[in-house]
Design an enzyme around this catalytic site. Sequence first.
Site, short mmCIF file in Angstrom:
data_model
loop_
_atom_site.label_atom_id
_atom_site.label_comp_id
_atom_site.label_asym_id
_atom_site.label_seq_id
_atom_site.Cartn_x
_atom_site.Cartn_y
_atom_site.Cartn_z
N TYR A 21 0.82 -1.21 0.00
CA TYR A 21 0.00 0.00 0.00
C TYR A 21 0.85 1.27 0.00
CZ TYR A 21 -3.21 3.63 1.53
OH TYR A 21 -3.92 4.81 1.62
N LYS A 81 1.43 4.29 -2.98
CA LYS A 81 1.16 5.71 -2.82
C LYS A 81 2.40 6.56 -3.13
CE LYS A 81 -3.16 5.28 -1.82
NZ LYS A 81 -4.20 5.72 -2.79
#
Length: 240
Positions: free
Chosen positions: A163, A167
């Site tokens: 994750y 980003k």
Amino acid sequence: MTSATTALVTGANKGIGFAIAQGLGRRGLRVVVGARSEAAGAEAVERLAAQSIDASAVRLDVTDDASVADAATELDDRFGTLDVLVNNAGISGAFDPVTWEQDPTTMDLDELRRVVDTNVYGVVRVTNAMLPLLRRSSAPRIVNTSSSMGSLGRQPGPVMAAYSSSKTFLNGITVQYARALADTPVIVNAACPGLVATDFNGFAGDRTPEQGAAIVVQLATLPDDGPRGGLFDDGGVVPW
């Protein structure tokens, strides 16, 4: 075709995405709920319409080329233009339910690919499909929902190898779009909503969806001299 300002929000049937659509609608924008499920999109539109918000839905799976192309065609037919694109759809990927971590030393590459396909490739897929419509707007805005967990400087939260890395990748892509579109009216930025309590994180956040959506709404309605290519949260610029 009308002169109303139109905003498309991906992943807008629930959570932060719904709050973004709600916030933009309350500012008088016509909002289009992008959702993978027609039923979920319709239910979100019903909730928005109950608040006197001009809303409609479009079926949109950010990981599917054909779905994205069809959505762009549908919006072209319905409105002929697009003023705001919020790339909000995203996934966390699988994580340890006890530690809330994604350990890079044991990470499954297929899971990493799945996260990046949604959180990064999906943004590129949707943005490029919608750019012809955005270019017809007099004040087009693109906002990518990101996270300070992608910051190389802050490195907040648990180790989330898939994750957080996605980003970081998204923040980099955002800068490149801003550079490529620097001489156009298209303003591109990324937003960090903070740790918002949604089903995305088991409702473990300390912020409401409305609080998280505020910075996105702000960036989506920037004036023409607004900043470009940055990552922002409620406190301002996020170093990354």
